[in-house]
Design a protein around this motif. Structure first.
Motif, PDB file in Angstrom:
ATOM      1  N   MET A 108       7.946   8.789  -0.078  1.00  0.00           N
ATOM      2  CA  MET A 108       6.844   9.582  -0.642  1.00  0.00           C
ATOM      3  C   MET A 108       7.468  10.744  -1.404  1.00  0.00           C
ATOM      4  O   MET A 108       8.036  11.655  -0.804  1.00  0.00           O
ATOM      5  N   TYR A 109       7.430  10.675  -2.715  1.00  0.00           N
ATOM      6  CA  TYR A 109       8.010  11.745  -3.521  1.00  0.00           C
ATOM      7  C   TYR A 109       7.183  13.015  -3.483  1.00  0.00           C
ATOM      8  O   TYR A 109       7.716  14.109  -3.672  1.00  0.00           O
ATOM      9  N   ALA A 110       5.878  12.857  -3.263  1.00  0.00           N
ATOM     10  CA  ALA A 110       4.992  14.034  -3.197  1.00  0.00           C
ATOM     11  C   ALA A 110       3.810  13.697  -2.303  1.00  0.00           C
ATOM     12  O   ALA A 110       3.391  12.540  -2.216  1.00  0.00           O
ATOM     13  N   GLY A 111       3.302  14.706  -1.608  1.00  0.00           N
ATOM     14  CA  GLY A 111       2.102  14.554  -0.800  1.00  0.00           C
ATOM     15  C   GLY A 111       2.310  13.810   0.502  1.00  0.00           C
ATOM     16  O   GLY A 111       1.360  13.220   1.024  1.00  0.00           O
ATOM     17  N   GLN A 112       3.526  13.824   1.035  1.00  0.00           N
ATOM     18  CA  GLN A 112       3.769  13.075   2.266  1.00  0.00           C
ATOM     19  C   GLN A 112       2.945  13.645   3.404  1.00  0.00           C
ATOM     20  O   GLN A 112       2.835  14.863   3.588  1.00  0.00           O
ATOM     21  N   SER A 113       2.371  12.703   4.231  1.00  0.00           N
ATOM     22  CA  SER A 113       1.636  13.084   5.423  1.00  0.00           C
ATOM     23  C   SER A 113       1.862  12.029   6.488  1.00  0.00           C
ATOM     24  O   SER A 113       2.448  10.975   6.224  1.00  0.00           O
ATOM     25  N   THR A 114       1.404  12.295   7.693  1.00  0.00           N
ATOM     26  CA  THR A 114       1.689  11.392   8.816  1.00  0.00           C
ATOM     27  C   THR A 114       1.009  10.043   8.675  1.00  0.00           C
ATOM     28  O   THR A 114       1.407   9.073   9.316  1.00  0.00           O
ATOM     29  N   GLY A 115      -0.018   9.959   7.841  1.00  0.00           N
ATOM     30  CA  GLY A 115      -0.741   8.695   7.678  1.00  0.00           C
ATOM     31  C   GLY A 115      -0.115   7.774   6.630  1.00  0.00           C
ATOM     32  O   GLY A 115      -0.627   6.661   6.429  1.00  0.00           O
ATOM     33  N   ASP A 116       0.947   8.196   5.944  1.00  0.00           N
ATOM     34  CA  ASP A 116       1.579   7.362   4.907  1.00  0.00           C
ATOM     35  C   ASP A 116       2.493   6.335   5.573  1.00  0.00           C
ATOM     36  O   ASP A 116       3.471   6.705   6.250  1.00  0.00           O
ATOM     37  N   ARG A 117       2.182   5.044   5.373  1.00  0.00           N
ATOM     38  CA  ARG A 117       2.912   4.001   6.077  1.00  0.00           C
ATOM     39  C   ARG A 117       3.124   2.773   5.178  1.00  0.00           C
ATOM     40  O   ARG A 117       2.332   2.519   4.270  1.00  0.00           O
ATOM     41  N   VAL A 118       4.199   2.041   5.488  1.00  0.00           N
ATOM     42  CA  VAL A 118       4.413   0.731   4.869  1.00  0.00           C
ATOM     43  C   VAL A 118       3.718  -0.299   5.750  1.00  0.00           C
ATOM     44  O   VAL A 118       4.034  -0.425   6.936  1.00  0.00           O
ATOM     45  N   SER A 119       2.780  -1.042   5.153  1.00  0.00           N
ATOM     46  CA  SER A 119       2.057  -2.022   5.957  1.00  0.00           C
ATOM     47  C   SER A 119       2.783  -3.368   5.982  1.00  0.00           C
ATOM     48  O   SER A 119       2.773  -4.065   6.998  1.00  0.00           O
ATOM     49  N   GLU A 120       3.399  -3.741   4.872  1.00  0.00           N
ATOM     50  CA  GLU A 120       4.168  -4.980   4.825  1.00  0.00           C
ATOM     51  C   GLU A 120       5.016  -4.990   3.556  1.00  0.00           C
ATOM     52  O   GLU A 120       4.760  -4.216   2.619  1.00  0.00           O
ATOM     53  N   ALA A 121       6.023  -5.864   3.527  1.00  0.00           N
ATOM     54  CA  ALA A 121       6.892  -5.974   2.364  1.00  0.00           C
ATOM     55  C   ALA A 121       7.565  -7.345   2.387  1.00  0.00           C
ATOM     56  O   ALA A 121       7.769  -7.930   3.458  1.00  0.00           O
ATOM     57  N   SER A 122       7.895  -7.842   1.219  1.00  0.00           N
ATOM     58  CA  SER A 122       8.640  -9.097   1.105  1.00  0.00           C
ATOM     59  C   SER A 122       9.619  -8.978  -0.057  1.00  0.00           C
ATOM     60  O   SER A 122       9.376  -8.243  -1.022  1.00  0.00           O
TER      61      SER A 122
END
Length: 256
Positions: A234-248
């Motif tokens: 998160m380059y800006a506005g990071q908060s505790t709710g910022d998450r990676v849900s999935e990736a491939s």
């Protein structure tokens, strides 16, 4: 009285028959020719005759006595003994990384580079446990490929994130590919990054679904093992709710 009869007259010599001398010469010549022919037959061999048929083989001779035993040869090297010192050297000869040097570490010579591509792929699905919280430069996936020659590694990834967007805040999130798990820089000359911004003018939303895709090509100079990472920040506005849900992601090697 009669006197003694007169003595007989001597006979004149008989003349030689015509050709008698020539006959004698011919006889002598014939004799010489015969003599020469005889000597030639004795001195000059005639042509070789035909080879006769081979006779039957004689009986096989008896086996001789066994000779003395030879000297013992030198002990060979274990297949894992790369430096030939007879000692298992850790970690240099532990090729499979199990902390034991044995036949599992034996490898043959490296073969020539193949004509096809080598592939590594993977999927991260941390959403099953509530997502992977994004804290600073966060590693999501890692891929390692052992390549036989110089070429290019192409890494493609898609990352799905949940962004907690607060009122009046600008959220900027990004995907990075790098050769370390902490590479989150867009200044490297051989990399590009995916950036997405959620403007502060957008109403607050605690669960915004966002996704992005990134492709990078990394040249490799020669045979070896290479590892590359998919990182998110998160380059800006990071908060505790910022998450990676999935990736491939998938990494492909293309030989030069």
């Amino acid at each position: 009285m009669y006197g003694p009869p007169p003595a007989p007259m001597p006979m004149a010599p008989r003349p030689a028959a015509p050709g008698a001398g020539l006959g004698r010469l011919l006889n002598v010549g014939a004799f010489l020719l015969a003599l020469v022919a005889l000597l030639a037959s004795l001195l000059i061999p005639g042509p070789a005759g035909l080879t006769g048929a081979a006779g039957p083989l004689g009986p096989t001779g008896s086996t001789g006595s066994q000779g003395p035993a030879g000297q013992n040869g030198m002990n060979g090297l274990n297949c894992w003994d790369l430096n030939g010192n007879g000692v298992p050297d850790l970690p240099a000869e532990d090729l499979n990384g199990d902390s034991v040097v044995n036949v599992s570490d034996c490898t043959g010579p490296r073969g020539p580079a193949g004509s096809g591509a080598l592939v590594a792929s993977g999927v991260a699905t941390p959403w099953r446990t509530g997502g992977l919280q994004i804290v600073g430069c966060t590693n999501v996936l890692a891929f390692t490929l052992a390549v036989p020659a110089a070429g290019t590694l192409v890494l493609s990834s898609t990352v799905h994130v949940w962004v907690e967007h607060l009122s009046g805040a600008t959220d900027t999130w990004a995907i990075f590919h790098g050769d370390t798990a902490t590479m989150c820089s867009d200044t490297a000359t051989d990399r590009c990054a995916f950036f997405q911004e959620i403007s502060s003018s957008i109403a607050a939303d605690s669960f915004m679904n966002e996704a992005g895709t990134l492709v990078n090509a990394f040249p490799v100079p020669g045979a070896g093992t290479y590892t590359y990472y998919v990182n998110v920040e998160m380059y800006a506005g990071q908060s505790t709710g910022d998450r990676v849900s999935e990736a491939s992601a998938v990494m492909v090697f293309y030989p030069s």
